[in-house]
Design an enzyme around this catalytic site. Structure first.
Site, PDB file in Angstrom:
ATOM      1  N   ARG A 163       0.767  -1.147   0.111  1.00 16.47           N
ATOM      2  CA  ARG A 163      -0.363  -0.572  -0.091  1.00 16.47           C
ATOM      3  C   ARG A 163       0.925   1.301   0.015  1.00 16.47           C
ATOM      4  O   ARG A 163       1.619   1.074   0.623  1.00 16.47           O
ATOM      5  CB  ARG A 163      -0.838  -0.346   1.670  1.00 16.47           C
ATOM      6  N   HIS A 191      -0.550  -0.629  -9.721  1.00 15.06           N
ATOM      7  CA  HIS A 191      -1.025  -1.150  -8.609  1.00 15.06           C
ATOM      8  C   HIS A 191      -1.499  -2.099  -9.228  1.00 15.06           C
ATOM      9  O   HIS A 191      -2.596  -2.519  -9.651  1.00 15.06           O
ATOM     10  CB  HIS A 191      -2.449  -0.303  -8.247  1.00 15.06           C
TER      11      HIS A 191
HETATM   12  P1  NDP Z   1      -2.136 -11.307   5.145  1.00 17.36           P
HETATM   13  O1  NDP Z   1      -2.965 -10.987   5.648  1.00 17.36           O
HETATM   14  O2  NDP Z   1      -2.580 -13.160   4.241  1.00 17.36           O
HETATM   15  O3  NDP Z   1      -1.017 -11.437   5.556  1.00 17.36           O
HETATM   16  C1  NDP Z   1      -0.345 -10.338   6.297  1.00 17.36           C
HETATM   17  C2  NDP Z   1       1.079 -10.472   7.047  1.00 17.36           C
HETATM   18  O4  NDP Z   1       1.589  -9.041   7.531  1.00 17.36           O
HETATM   19  C3  NDP Z   1       1.478 -11.493   8.225  1.00 17.36           C
HETATM   20  O5  NDP Z   1       1.780 -12.551   7.863  1.00 17.36           O
HETATM   21  C4  NDP Z   1       1.371 -11.170   9.271  1.00 17.36           C
HETATM   22  O6  NDP Z   1       1.356 -11.496  10.389  1.00 17.36           O
HETATM   23  C5  NDP Z   1       1.937  -9.580   8.825  1.00 17.36           C
HETATM   24  N1  NDP Z   1       1.302  -8.388   9.439  1.00 17.36           N
HETATM   25  C6  NDP Z   1       0.746  -7.858   9.753  1.00 17.36           C
HETATM   26  N2  NDP Z   1       0.805  -6.349  10.941  1.00 17.36           N
HETATM   27  C7  NDP Z   1       2.083  -6.853  11.110  1.00 17.36           C
HETATM   28  C8  NDP Z   1       2.745  -6.266  11.807  1.00 17.36           C
HETATM   29  N3  NDP Z   1       2.360  -4.854  12.159  1.00 17.36           N
HETATM   30  N4  NDP Z   1       4.349  -6.423  11.919  1.00 17.36           N
HETATM   31  C9  NDP Z   1       4.857  -7.949  10.884  1.00 17.36           C
HETATM   32  N5  NDP Z   1       3.814  -7.999  10.572  1.00 17.36           N
HETATM   33  C10 NDP Z   1       2.726  -7.727  10.178  1.00 17.36           C
HETATM   34  O7  NDP Z   1      -2.179 -10.267   3.490  1.00 17.36           O
HETATM   35  P2  NDP Z   1      -1.911 -10.692   2.517  1.00 17.36           P
HETATM   36  O8  NDP Z   1      -0.488 -11.309   1.902  1.00 17.36           O
HETATM   37  O9  NDP Z   1      -3.059 -11.864   1.304  1.00 17.36           O
HETATM   38  O10 NDP Z   1      -1.178  -9.202   1.847  1.00 17.36           O
HETATM   39  C11 NDP Z   1      -0.924  -8.669   2.463  1.00 17.36           C
HETATM   40  C12 NDP Z   1      -1.803  -6.438   1.825  1.00 17.36           C
HETATM   41  O11 NDP Z   1      -0.546  -7.216   0.122  1.00 17.36           O
HETATM   42  C13 NDP Z   1      -2.718  -6.965   1.757  1.00 17.36           C
HETATM   43  O12 NDP Z   1      -3.323  -6.168   2.988  1.00 17.36           O
HETATM   44  C14 NDP Z   1      -2.786  -5.608   0.169  1.00 17.36           C
HETATM   45  O13 NDP Z   1      -3.078  -4.378   0.892  1.00 17.36           O
HETATM   46  C15 NDP Z   1      -1.602  -5.810  -0.423  1.00 17.36           C
HETATM   47  N6  NDP Z   1      -2.499  -5.888  -1.719  1.00 17.36           N
HETATM   48  C16 NDP Z   1      -1.618  -5.989  -3.110  1.00 17.36           C
HETATM   49  C17 NDP Z   1      -1.692  -5.862  -3.628  1.00 17.36           C
HETATM   50  C18 NDP Z   1      -1.251  -5.569  -5.587  1.00 17.36           C
HETATM   51  O14 NDP Z   1      -1.480  -5.793  -6.460  1.00 17.36           O
HETATM   52  N7  NDP Z   1      -0.485  -3.876  -5.240  1.00 17.36           N
HETATM   53  C19 NDP Z   1      -2.377  -6.885  -4.455  1.00 17.36           C
HETATM   54  C20 NDP Z   1      -3.115  -7.811  -3.201  1.00 17.36           C
HETATM   55  C21 NDP Z   1      -3.191  -7.436  -2.105  1.00 17.36           C
HETATM   56  P3  NDP Z   1       0.973 -12.629  11.123  1.00 17.36           P
HETATM   57  O15 NDP Z   1       0.929 -14.027  10.260  1.00 17.36           O
HETATM   58  O16 NDP Z   1       1.713 -12.806  12.491  1.00 17.36           O
HETATM   59  O17 NDP Z   1      -0.948 -12.415  10.860  1.00 17.36           O
HETATM   60  C1  OXD Z   2      -5.387  -5.810  -3.324  1.00 17.75           C
HETATM   61  C2  OXD Z   2      -5.378  -5.399  -3.974  1.00 17.75           C
HETATM   62  O1  OXD Z   2      -6.234  -5.634  -2.198  1.00 17.75           O
HETATM   63  O2  OXD Z   2      -5.263  -5.285  -5.399  1.00 17.75           O
HETATM   64  O3  OXD Z   2      -6.215  -7.220  -3.150  1.00 17.75           O
HETATM   65  O4  OXD Z   2      -4.492  -4.461  -3.831  1.00 17.75           O
END
Ligand code: NDP
Ligand code: OXD
Length: 309
Positions: A224, A272
């Site tokens: 993000r 994006h």
């Molecule tokens: P998940 O919810 O599956 O995973 C999030 C990960 O981040 C987990 O490992 C979590 O830890 C970790 N995390 C969260 N908060 C913290 C923190 N404070 N400190 C350390 N680690 C933390 O998310 P996804 O993998 O599905 O997606 C991640 C992000 O990618 C989405 O939220 C979105 O913003 C972005 N995204 C971007 C896209 C693009 O096209 N650019 C497409 C899709 C997503 P834990 O495992 O311990 O919970």
């Molecule tokens: C998502 C994205 O959150 O596309 O899936 O950014």
């Protein structure tokens, strides 16, 4: 069941209503701006809704985010207190893995510098270390980060990963929590951000973080825009602490035409698209989740609004 759909472009909303209607002919789909009976709406399917949009539906059972992130839903200060369902799946993970591998390899093999040489008509070989001598750090080890880290490890990189709670991933040295953050960063040469945007992670790509990386590191932000402190990145690029960045996400999207990132020689901008969900895939996942939620009251892809992801 009646569902209200919102995407910022009304024409896209209409496309989604049609697609969802084809997949679920026994359900009714309306654009959120054109709902005849708000009391009949039990689900909302949204991407970047506006504040107050969803409180108009008193019988809402759940909100579906058209995407993996839910930050755009939680931005609504008047959000009804109902479960939030993420849209995730193997297609999304596959696309993100491809994006991460492409840009990590691009930085690893010094492609930006080689392309600059080509533009000058210069034959200037650059010798890079083999992947096992290059440390790549993946922030966030969820659906996307864990798979990306695994793939980077299979390619041969020295991969470290960081998450909130401890994780075990074959071929990846993992760190967790704020206590593990510094050690995770130390020696990292290519940093990949795949964290959700929460109060704890906003602005995490800042000067302190950059200064812990190996000098001349590269940063890839595919999560993000507000994870990044833009001014800190520009300063780190100017000082040489960071050599290059690939940015897929921005504070304001589309990235404003006068933003310095557009023309910065060390920054690659993508709009994006790292793991852009295509409508046919997304609508199939959402249809399955809506049916499952309606039948069982839950789904595997529930987000935790208190945690913020
Ligand atoms: P998940 O919810 O599956 O995973 C999030 C990960 O981040 C987990 O490992 C979590 O830890 C970790 N995390 C969260 N908060 C913290 C923190 N404070 N400190 C350390 N680690 C933390 O998310 P996804 O993998 O599905 O997606 C991640 C992000 O990618 C989405 O939220 C979105 O913003 C972005 N995204 C971007 C896209 C693009 O096209 N650019 C497409 C899709 C997503 P834990 O495992 O311990 O919970
Ligand atoms: C998502 C994205 O959150 O596309 O899936 O950014």
């Amino acid at each position: 069941m009646t569902v209200a759909i919102y995407l910022p472009a009304e024409s896209k909303t209409e496309d989604w209503c049609r697609m969802m209607g084809d997949l679920m002919p026994d359900w009714t789909f309306h654009s959120m701006r054109n709902v005849p009976d708000p009391e009949a709406v039990t689900y909302c399917v949204v991407w970047r809704p506006q504040t107050g949009d969803m409180k108009a539906f008193p019988n809402l059972k759940a909100i579906v985010s058209i995407g993996a992130g839910i930050d755009h839903v939680l931005d609504d200060e008047e959000l009804p207190d109902v479960p939030i369902i993420r849209t995730v799946g193997t297609d999304l993970t596959q696309r993100m893995k491809e994006y991460v591998a492409l840009h990590v390899l691009r930085h690893h093999r010094a492609m930006p510098a080689l392309q600059a040489s080509q533009a000058r008509g210069e034959w200037k070989p650059i010798v890079v270390p083999p992947a096992p001598q290059r440390r790549v750090g993946v922030m966030g080890l969820g659906n996307l980060g864990a798979e990306a880290a695994r793939l980077l490890s299979v390619i041969g990189f020295d991969v470290v990963g960081w998450s909130r709670s401890p994780k075990e991933i074959e071929g990846v040295r993992t760190f967790s929590g704020s206590a593990g953050f510094g050690e995770f960063l130390d020696g990292t040469e290519i940093l990949v951000n795949l964290l959700p945007l929460t109060e704890a992670t906003r602005g995490i790509l800042n000067a302190d973080t950059f200064n812990r990386l190996k000098r001349g590191a590269a940063v890839i932000n595919a999560a993000r825009g507000p994870h990044m402190v833009d001014e800190d990145l520009l300063e780190a690029l100017a000082s040489g602490q960071i050599a290059a960045a690939t940015l897929d996400v921005f504070h304001v999207e589309p990235l404003p035409s006068d933003h310095p990132f557009w023309s910065h020689p060390q920054i690659t901008v993508t709009p994006h698209v790292a793991s852009l969900i295509d409508a046919p895939t997304g609508s199939r996942i959402i249809a399955r989740n809506l049916r499952t939620f309606e039948e069982t009251g839950t789904v595997a892809d529930l987000a935790d609004a208190r945690r913020g992801y």
